[in-house]
Design a protein around this motif. Structure first.
Motif, PDB file in Angstrom:
ATOM      1  N   GLY A  79       0.837  -1.193   0.000  1.00 47.40           N
ATOM      2  CA  GLY A  79       0.000   0.000   0.000  1.00 47.40           C
ATOM      3  C   GLY A  79       0.872   1.242   0.000  1.00 47.40           C
ATOM      4  N   VAL A  80       0.285   2.356  -0.390  1.00 47.43           N
ATOM      5  CA  VAL A  80       1.000   3.629  -0.411  1.00 47.43           C
ATOM      6  C   VAL A  80       0.760   4.310   0.931  1.00 47.43           C
ATOM      7  N   ALA A  81       1.825   4.462   1.710  1.00 48.60           N
ATOM      8  CA  ALA A  81       1.710   5.033   3.045  1.00 48.60           C
ATOM      9  C   ALA A  81       1.561   6.554   2.979  1.00 48.60           C
ATOM     10  N   GLU A  82       1.167   7.150   4.108  1.00 47.45           N
ATOM     11  CA  GLU A  82       1.072   8.601   4.203  1.00 47.45           C
ATOM     12  C   GLU A  82       2.393   9.252   3.787  1.00 47.45           C
ATOM     13  N   GLY A  83       2.306  10.273   2.950  1.00 51.77           N
ATOM     14  CA  GLY A  83       3.489  11.008   2.526  1.00 51.77           C
ATOM     15  C   GLY A  83       4.313  10.332   1.453  1.00 51.77           C
ATOM     16  N   ALA A  84       3.901   9.143   1.020  1.00 47.87           N
ATOM     17  CA  ALA A  84       4.676   8.382   0.037  1.00 47.87           C
ATOM     18  C   ALA A  84       4.167   8.612  -1.381  1.00 47.87           C
ATOM     19  N   VAL A  85       5.054   8.395  -2.336  1.00 49.84           N
ATOM     20  CA  VAL A  85       4.724   8.468  -3.757  1.00 49.84           C
ATOM     21  C   VAL A  85       5.241   7.198  -4.421  1.00 49.84           C
ATOM     22  N   GLU A  86       4.396   6.524  -5.171  1.00 47.52           N
ATOM     23  CA  GLU A  86       4.811   5.317  -5.886  1.00 47.52           C
ATOM     24  C   GLU A  86       4.499   5.462  -7.363  1.00 47.52           C
ATOM     25  N   SER A  87       5.362   4.897  -8.204  1.00 49.03           N
ATOM     26  CA  SER A  87       5.196   4.958  -9.653  1.00 49.03           C
ATOM     27  C   SER A  87       5.280   3.558 -10.245  1.00 49.03           C
ATOM     28  N   PHE A  88       4.527   3.328 -11.293  1.00 47.42           N
ATOM     29  CA  PHE A  88       4.531   2.027 -11.956  1.00 47.42           C
ATOM     30  C   PHE A  88       3.973   2.188 -13.361  1.00 47.42           C
ATOM     31  N   LEU A  89       4.095   1.122 -14.157  1.00 46.45           N
ATOM     32  CA  LEU A  89       3.519   1.094 -15.499  1.00 46.45           C
ATOM     33  C   LEU A  89       2.261   0.244 -15.491  1.00 46.45           C
ATOM     34  N   LEU A  90       1.214   0.765 -16.092  1.00 45.18           N
ATOM     35  CA  LEU A  90      -0.062   0.064 -16.232  1.00 45.18           C
ATOM     36  C   LEU A  90      -0.248  -0.259 -17.710  1.00 45.18           C
ATOM     37  N   THR A  91      -0.347  -1.555 -18.033  1.00 45.52           N
ATOM     38  CA  THR A  91      -0.487  -1.997 -19.414  1.00 45.52           C
ATOM     39  C   THR A  91      -1.892  -2.536 -19.650  1.00 45.52           C
ATOM     40  N   LEU A  92      -2.581  -1.959 -20.620  1.00 45.72           N
ATOM     41  CA  LEU A  92      -3.946  -2.361 -20.939  1.00 45.72           C
ATOM     42  C   LEU A  92      -4.011  -2.909 -22.354  1.00 45.72           C
ATOM     43  N   GLY A  93      -4.811  -3.966 -22.540  1.00 46.81           N
ATOM     44  CA  GLY A  93      -4.996  -4.551 -23.860  1.00 46.81           C
ATOM     45  C   GLY A  93      -6.458  -4.579 -24.241  1.00 46.81           C
ATOM     46  N   THR A  94      -6.744  -4.552 -25.532  1.00 45.08           N
ATOM     47  CA  THR A  94      -8.121  -4.598 -26.013  1.00 45.08           C
ATOM     48  C   THR A  94      -8.206  -5.401 -27.299  1.00 45.08           C
ATOM     49  N   ALA A  95      -9.392  -5.978 -27.529  1.00 42.52           N
ATOM     50  CA  ALA A  95      -9.669  -6.605 -28.816  1.00 42.52           C
ATOM     51  C   ALA A  95     -10.263  -5.587 -29.775  1.00 42.52           C
ATOM     52  N   GLY A  96     -10.543  -4.389 -29.261  1.00 45.85           N
ATOM     53  CA  GLY A  96     -11.022  -3.299 -30.094  1.00 45.85           C
ATOM     54  C   GLY A  96      -9.851  -2.569 -30.727  1.00 45.85           C
TER      55      GLY A  96
END
Length: 223
Positions: A136-153
């Motif tokens: 979890g992201v604690a108070e005062g913290a900043v987290e970064s990540f990559l979110l990959t989404l796929g579609t058949a559209g």
């Protein structure tokens, strides 16, 4: 301003005879690399001030796949740990056929967001969308990540739309230490900013009725 160009479409409040409590919706549109948008979560609960921002930046885009750089900032304070565990997007268009994340985060499709409703996309840093675990992201913290989404559209022809409500889940909140789920708003839209609590659906309906009445009054005056 957090939006590169036409990346935000705030849909009007509609107060019809049916669905008045759920008439408010807003949409973020990402249709080219570099488009950005942010969701603000802000309210108070059990003595704690809960405040967090989730920022999306579209890094890569193809017909079948989109990759977002996501930054989550937890600016909460007060009693309790107030850890941010997960957030959800009610409707993602076009329909997703895959979702994943890295750096300790993960994503789920078509799940029931805890104490909320079924959402097209849940992104979480815990045991699952419901939270749990020591992450979890604690108070005062900043987290970064990559979110990959796929579609058949086709992401390229239609762009990618994130439509509200945008849910978030905090754990170990305030004096009680319970979990709490509530909706957020799009940064840059009216009444969405630091210190602004997210309105309840009934309040949104009243605002919509007021705006409709004001518009009708102006039209009568002009006529």
């Amino acid at each position: 301003m957090l939006f590169k160009k036409s990346t935000l479409r705030a849909l009007a409040l509609c107060c019809g005879l049916t669905g008045i409590g759920s008439a408010h919706s807003a949409t973020m549109l990402f249709d080219s690399v570099g488009d950005m948008g942010s969701i603000l979560y802000a309210t108070t609960r059990d003595g704690a001030t809960l405040s967090a921002t989730v920022q999306f930046t579209l890094n890569t885009l193809s017909a079948s796949q989109a990759v977002f750089a996501v930054q989550v900032s937890n600016n909460s304070f007060g009693p309790g740990a107030n850890d941010l565990k997960s957030f959800g997007i009610d409707i993602v268009s076009p329909t997703l056929n895959s979702a994943s994340a890295n750096n300790g985060w993960d994503a789920s499709r078509n799940v029931t967001f805890p104490a909320f409703q079924q959402v097209d996309l849940c992104v979480w840093d815990g045991s699952n969308c419901s939270g749990g675990g020591n992450q979890g992201v604690a108070e005062g913290a900043v987290e970064s990540f990559l979110l990959t989404l796929g579609t058949a559209g086709n992401f390229v022809t239609s762009g990618i739309e994130f439509t509200s409500p945008y849910s978030v889940r905090f754990q170990s909140v305030g004096n009680s230490g319970n979990s709490f789920t509530f909706p957020g708003c799009i940064v840059g839209t009216p009444n969405c900013g630091p210190g602004q609590q997210v309105p309840e659906p009934a309040s949104l309906a009243l605002v919509g009725l007021g705006l409709l009445g004001a518009a009708l009054a102006r039209r009568r005056k002009v006529a």
